[in-house]
Design a protein around this motif. Sequence first.
Motif, PDB file in Angstrom:
ATOM      1  N   LEU A 175      97.694 -71.375  -2.072  1.00 45.36           N
ATOM      2  CA  LEU A 175      96.438 -72.215  -1.677  1.00 45.36           C
ATOM      3  C   LEU A 175      96.345 -73.588  -2.361  1.00 45.36           C
ATOM      4  N   ILE A 176      96.651 -73.740  -3.654  1.00 46.85           N
ATOM      5  CA  ILE A 176      96.457 -74.870  -4.254  1.00 46.85           C
ATOM      6  C   ILE A 176      97.410 -75.893  -3.921  1.00 46.85           C
ATOM      7  N   SER A 177      98.646 -75.372  -3.382  1.00 51.17           N
ATOM      8  CA  SER A 177      99.697 -76.423  -2.854  1.00 51.17           C
ATOM      9  C   SER A 177      99.444 -76.885  -1.610  1.00 51.17           C
ATOM     10  N   ARG A 178      98.449 -76.165  -0.798  1.00 49.67           N
ATOM     11  CA  ARG A 178      97.949 -76.614   0.583  1.00 49.67           C
ATOM     12  C   ARG A 178      96.785 -77.622   0.358  1.00 49.67           C
ATOM     13  N   ILE A 179      95.750 -77.426  -0.455  1.00 48.07           N
ATOM     14  CA  ILE A 179      94.701 -77.971  -0.546  1.00 48.07           C
ATOM     15  C   ILE A 179      94.673 -79.411  -1.489  1.00 48.07           C
ATOM     16  N   SER A 180      95.807 -79.407  -2.438  1.00 45.98           N
ATOM     17  CA  SER A 180      95.606 -80.437  -3.229  1.00 45.98           C
ATOM     18  C   SER A 180      96.945 -81.190  -3.273  1.00 45.98           C
ATOM     19  N   VAL A 200      94.053 -81.772  -7.731  1.00 42.13           N
ATOM     20  CA  VAL A 200      92.868 -82.692  -7.389  1.00 42.13           C
ATOM     21  C   VAL A 200      92.788 -82.426  -5.704  1.00 42.13           C
ATOM     22  N   VAL A 201      91.698 -81.887  -5.605  1.00 43.09           N
ATOM     23  CA  VAL A 201      91.359 -81.467  -4.072  1.00 43.09           C
ATOM     24  C   VAL A 201      90.321 -82.863  -3.617  1.00 43.09           C
ATOM     25  N   SER A 202      90.785 -83.331  -2.420  1.00 40.14           N
ATOM     26  CA  SER A 202      89.908 -84.486  -1.997  1.00 40.14           C
ATOM     27  C   SER A 202      89.294 -83.685  -0.425  1.00 40.14           C
ATOM     28  N   ALA A 311      96.401 -69.680   3.797  1.00 37.31           N
ATOM     29  CA  ALA A 311      97.024 -71.073   3.696  1.00 37.31           C
ATOM     30  C   ALA A 311      98.191 -71.416   4.442  1.00 37.31           C
ATOM     31  N   ALA A 312      98.794 -70.543   5.146  1.00 38.13           N
ATOM     32  CA  ALA A 312      99.893 -70.763   6.067  1.00 38.13           C
ATOM     33  C   ALA A 312      99.533 -71.526   7.326  1.00 38.13           C
ATOM     34  N   ILE A 317      90.209 -72.759   5.749  1.00 41.84           N
ATOM     35  CA  ILE A 317      90.294 -73.668   4.466  1.00 41.84           C
ATOM     36  C   ILE A 317      89.345 -74.685   4.298  1.00 41.84           C
ATOM     37  N   ALA A 318      88.649 -75.270   5.408  1.00 40.21           N
ATOM     38  CA  ALA A 318      87.703 -76.358   5.309  1.00 40.21           C
ATOM     39  C   ALA A 318      86.297 -75.548   5.018  1.00 40.21           C
TER      40      ALA A 318
END
Length: 335
Positions: A175-180, A200-202, A311-312, A317-318
Amino acid sequence: MHFIDEATITVRSGDGGRGCVSFRREKFVPRGGPDGGDGGNGGSVLIEVSPNLSTLLDFRYRNLFKAARGQHGMGKNMHGKGAPDRRIAVPPGTIITDADTGEVLADLTRPGETLLVAKGGRGGRGNSAFTSSVNQAPDQAEPGRPGRERRLRLELKLIAEIGLIGLPNAGKSTLISRISRAHPKIADYPFTTLSPVLGVVSHRDEEIVVADLPGLIEGAHRGVGLGHRFLRHAERTGGLIHLLDASQDSDGIVAAYRTIRDEMEKFGPELAARPTLLAFTKMDLTGARENAERALAEIGHQAGEIHFISAATGEGIAPLLDGMLALRKGQTDVA
């Protein structure tokens, strides 16, 4: 590479320079007055927070830090120079404890924050300082005061706004690799995340600092597995996202949920009361929806507190990111 979040170091401030015994020697003045200068002060040791550091890795290879001694006094009333202070850089979130007494000296969180841990020795006075009406030619001077040596324990707690928690393989790293912008190493075996990762997630023109924290197992509150290391970092976050692997059956999901909650409650009531959202992961897999819904019926949370994500594929996610923003601002209903 393992995350280095504990270290013990020895610091020693510099000795003060000794004062000088000296008398003026001038032509036609057989014995001039005293002109011995004072010694310089020894350097102090300070710990300073650097925003450029994120681990205590440097202290694995170096654990002795010394400041220089002060310069000795000289004749002609020349005072010795004071030694420069020795500054030790640590990352934000470092707790400094006296290793011998157990006293907590400081919890350093702000970049540039500084703590004096060993004051340098004072320089000794030269003989010119001892001149008096009854002693016009003193031949005494002081030695410099010794510096101070002490052992310090450094303990790092990550500083993040949102922490991702869950059993090993719950999907936190994915998850963190996808969103940040963080890119943790991911593999399919327990305890993949051996070190907390900050991302850091934008989202919606805002940035959120999210920590992917090492997985928990039963007994973590006693230090089993990664134990206290995980729970220590979780204490710093403003809110938590509890990830549950929906690819397993409902009994496994419920057991995983209860394991995490029990460990947090045993570690401390404040951690257990931290605002927490639930997120079921791996919803793209067959049977995941049914597994999650059956587990929810037993866990008993309201639907508004739940996120179903993949996450895949990007499913959910949004809305989860919206939940993170609300969680950070304290504008959401949480577990």
